[in-house]
Design a protein around this motif. Structure first.
Motif, PDB file in Angstrom:
ATOM      1  N   ASP A 153       0.859  -1.188   0.000  1.00 10.18           N
ATOM      2  CA  ASP A 153       0.000   0.000   0.000  1.00 10.18           C
ATOM      3  C   ASP A 153       0.895   1.238   0.000  1.00 10.18           C
ATOM      4  O   ASP A 153       1.563   1.526   0.992  1.00 10.18           O
ATOM      5  N   VAL A 154       0.934   1.965  -1.137  1.00 13.03           N
ATOM      6  CA  VAL A 154       1.807   3.134  -1.281  1.00 13.03           C
ATOM      7  C   VAL A 154       0.957   4.384  -1.452  1.00 13.03           C
ATOM      8  O   VAL A 154       0.038   4.422  -2.279  1.00 13.03           O
ATOM      9  N   THR A 155       1.255   5.419  -0.677  1.00 13.21           N
ATOM     10  CA  THR A 155       0.598   6.725  -0.820  1.00 13.21           C
ATOM     11  C   THR A 155       1.658   7.760  -1.161  1.00 13.21           C
ATOM     12  O   THR A 155       2.608   7.948  -0.400  1.00 13.21           O
ATOM     13  N   VAL A 156       1.500   8.415  -2.321  1.00 13.35           N
ATOM     14  CA  VAL A 156       2.451   9.436  -2.762  1.00 13.35           C
ATOM     15  C   VAL A 156       1.854  10.811  -2.499  1.00 13.35           C
ATOM     16  O   VAL A 156       0.751  11.109  -2.953  1.00 13.35           O
ATOM     17  N   VAL A 157       2.586  11.635  -1.757  1.00 10.31           N
ATOM     18  CA  VAL A 157       2.174  13.014  -1.508  1.00 10.31           C
ATOM     19  C   VAL A 157       3.217  13.936  -2.124  1.00 10.31           C
ATOM     20  O   VAL A 157       4.401  13.852  -1.794  1.00 10.31           O
ATOM     21  N   HIS A 158       2.774  14.804  -3.027  1.00 11.24           N
ATOM     22  CA  HIS A 158       3.666  15.783  -3.643  1.00 11.24           C
ATOM     23  C   HIS A 158       3.663  17.063  -2.814  1.00 11.24           C
ATOM     24  O   HIS A 158       2.604  17.571  -2.460  1.00 11.24           O
ATOM     25  N   ILE A 159       4.853  17.550  -2.516  1.00 10.73           N
ATOM     26  CA  ILE A 159       4.973  18.826  -1.825  1.00 10.73           C
ATOM     27  C   ILE A 159       5.546  19.851  -2.810  1.00 10.73           C
ATOM     28  O   ILE A 159       6.199  19.490  -3.791  1.00 10.73           O
ATOM     29  N   THR A 160       5.286  21.120  -2.549  1.00 13.83           N
ATOM     30  CA  THR A 160       5.635  22.158  -3.515  1.00 13.83           C
ATOM     31  C   THR A 160       7.130  22.260  -3.748  1.00 13.83           C
ATOM     32  O   THR A 160       7.589  22.391  -4.885  1.00 13.83           O
ATOM     33  N   PRO A 162      -6.413   7.195   7.648  1.00 14.46           N
ATOM     34  CA  PRO A 162      -6.963   6.176   8.564  1.00 14.46           C
ATOM     35  C   PRO A 162      -5.979   5.038   8.828  1.00 14.46           C
ATOM     36  O   PRO A 162      -5.832   4.585   9.956  1.00 14.46           O
ATOM     37  N   ASP A 163      -5.341   4.570   7.766  1.00 20.14           N
ATOM     38  CA  ASP A 163      -4.282   3.572   7.909  1.00 20.14           C
ATOM     39  C   ASP A 163      -2.960   4.260   7.582  1.00 20.14           C
ATOM     40  O   ASP A 163      -2.447   4.173   6.463  1.00 20.14           O
ATOM     41  N   ARG A 164      -2.440   4.969   8.566  1.00 18.60           N
ATOM     42  CA  ARG A 164      -1.238   5.753   8.300  1.00 18.60           C
ATOM     43  C   ARG A 164      -0.075   4.825   7.961  1.00 18.60           C
ATOM     44  O   ARG A 164      -0.015   3.674   8.404  1.00 18.60           O
ATOM     45  N   PRO A 165       0.880   5.329   7.170  1.00 14.41           N
ATOM     46  CA  PRO A 165       2.037   4.502   6.813  1.00 14.41           C
ATOM     47  C   PRO A 165       2.867   4.153   8.047  1.00 14.41           C
ATOM     48  O   PRO A 165       2.895   4.890   9.031  1.00 14.41           O
ATOM     49  N   THR A 166       3.547   3.030   7.949  1.00 20.97           N
ATOM     50  CA  THR A 166       4.503   2.660   8.998  1.00 20.97           C
ATOM     51  C   THR A 166       5.920   3.091   8.620  1.00 20.97           C
ATOM     52  O   THR A 166       6.837   2.963   9.432  1.00 20.97           O
TER      53      THR A 166
END
Length: 353
Positions: free
Chosen positions: A221-228, A246-250
């Motif tokens: 489960d991968v969540t990509v967040v782009h920052i400026t 809800p299911d924060r990364p470890t």
């Protein structure tokens, strides 16, 4: 006060005085010292630089085009270390370094107006107006940490293997929920494009590609967040977004050590322990990584090697543009290796994960 004034004082030719300033190897040490001593006594500082440029057809300067202001760039430990390595490598060649911001007023655009024999384009995309001016001037160019344009040379980090090793390290520790914090240059707020999109910039694209080459096939489960940008303020916003899931990364893979350091600060503020509750991986192995608490697992780039390579490639590109014997016949493309450095900020995934 002219060269002829000094020549008359010492009793030598005007060319001898000129050589004392610009070609010292053509004179004996004793004669050169006599000429320079006479010049100093008469208050003569040396040949006019503008006239010398006109006569030689060269400026004796190489530009380094930055993504931002010069002051801001020197606050970045990675950029500052790179500039230092470039300057050290160029010093024996006599080529001075001119630092150029990629923006300027309508009256003064450094990339357009400052005389130089060639330039490095440091992490600036080829569609920037400043790069366009350099291309129009037909200067020898070396792109550093950015895709080269046309027949320009390049010096790039071999980012993908380093990023892949970092991702594999987290998988080997049992992490299956992993966040990625990476820059997305020019992205509107709230827009999260395909992380492989070229519009996110060369470095971000290559690092995401390396991470995903391992995480994608693993089915995690991968969540990509782009920052400026690569700043503490935007990293702060990005990690808060990830930790609010809800299911924060470890575990979190970060674009840079500065971003990773910020992740540690926010995690601590929220009562999370690094690495017991959250593992953190940086990139660059800057002093920030070694000063963090705990010290950061990161991907090391050899800044001295990158700076030396960029300076050497630039001097050879300038030689090629002049048709000098022994110069390369075409553009050069150098890859600087990276390696994973494991420290205390990573550990096994929490049991409940």
């Amino acid at each position: 006060m002219t060269l002829q004034t000094i020549a008359d004082q010492v009793g030598v030719s005007r060319m001898t005085v000129s050589n004392a300033f610009s070609r010292p190897d053509q004179l004996s040490s004793e004669l050169r010292e006599r000429v320079l001593a006479a010049a100093e006594a008469l208050g003569y500082a040396g040949p006019d630089p503008a006239a010398r440029v006109h006569a030689r057809g060269t400026t004796g300067a190489g530009g380094v085009l930055l993504t931002e202001s010069v002051g801001t760039a020197f606050q970045d430990p990675i950029a500052a270390a790179f500039f230092g390595a470039v300057a050290e490598e160029l010093a024996p060649t006599g080529l001075a370094v001119a630092l150029l911001p990629s923006t300027g007023s309508a009256e003064m655009v450094p990339a357009r107006d400052i005389p130089m024999d060639g330039a490095m384009v440091y992490a600036c995309a080829g569609d920037r107006m400043a790069v366009t001016y350099l291309l129009r001037r037909r200067l020898p160019l070396v792109f550093v940490d950015e895709d080269p344009v046309g027949d320009a040379s390049s010096v790039l980090l071999d980012d993908r293997p380093g990023a892949a090793a970092a991702a594999q390290h987290l998988l080997d520790l049992g992490h299956r929920r992993i966040g990625i914090l990476t820059t997305g240059f020019g992205l509107p707020p709230g827009v999260a494009p395909d992380p492989m999109d070229a519009g996110t910039g060369y470095v971000s694209r290559e690092r995401v590609a390396g991470w995903m080459s391992v995480l994608g096939p693993a089915g995690v489960d991968v969540t990509v967040v782009h920052i400026t940008d690569n700043s503490e303020a935007h990293a702060d916003q990005g990690i808060r977004t990830l930790l609010a899931l809800p299911d924060r990364p470890t575990a979190v893979l970060c674009f840079s050590d500065l971003v990773a350091w910020t992740v540690e600060q926010v995690a601590r503020e929220q009562g999370l322990r690094v690495p017991d509750d959250l593992s953190v991986v940086g990139y660059d192995d800057s002093p920030v990584a070694r000063n963090a608490q705990p010290q950061l697992t990161t991907v090391r780039q050899d800044l001295a090697a990158k700076g030396q390579a960029a300076a050497s490639v630039l001097t050879r590109a300038i030689a090629r543009s002049r048709g000098e014997a022994g110069a390369p016949t075409g553009p050069e493309h150098v890859l600087v290796p990276t390696e994973l450095v494991v420290r205390a900020s990573t550990g096994p995934a929490p049991a409940e994960a």
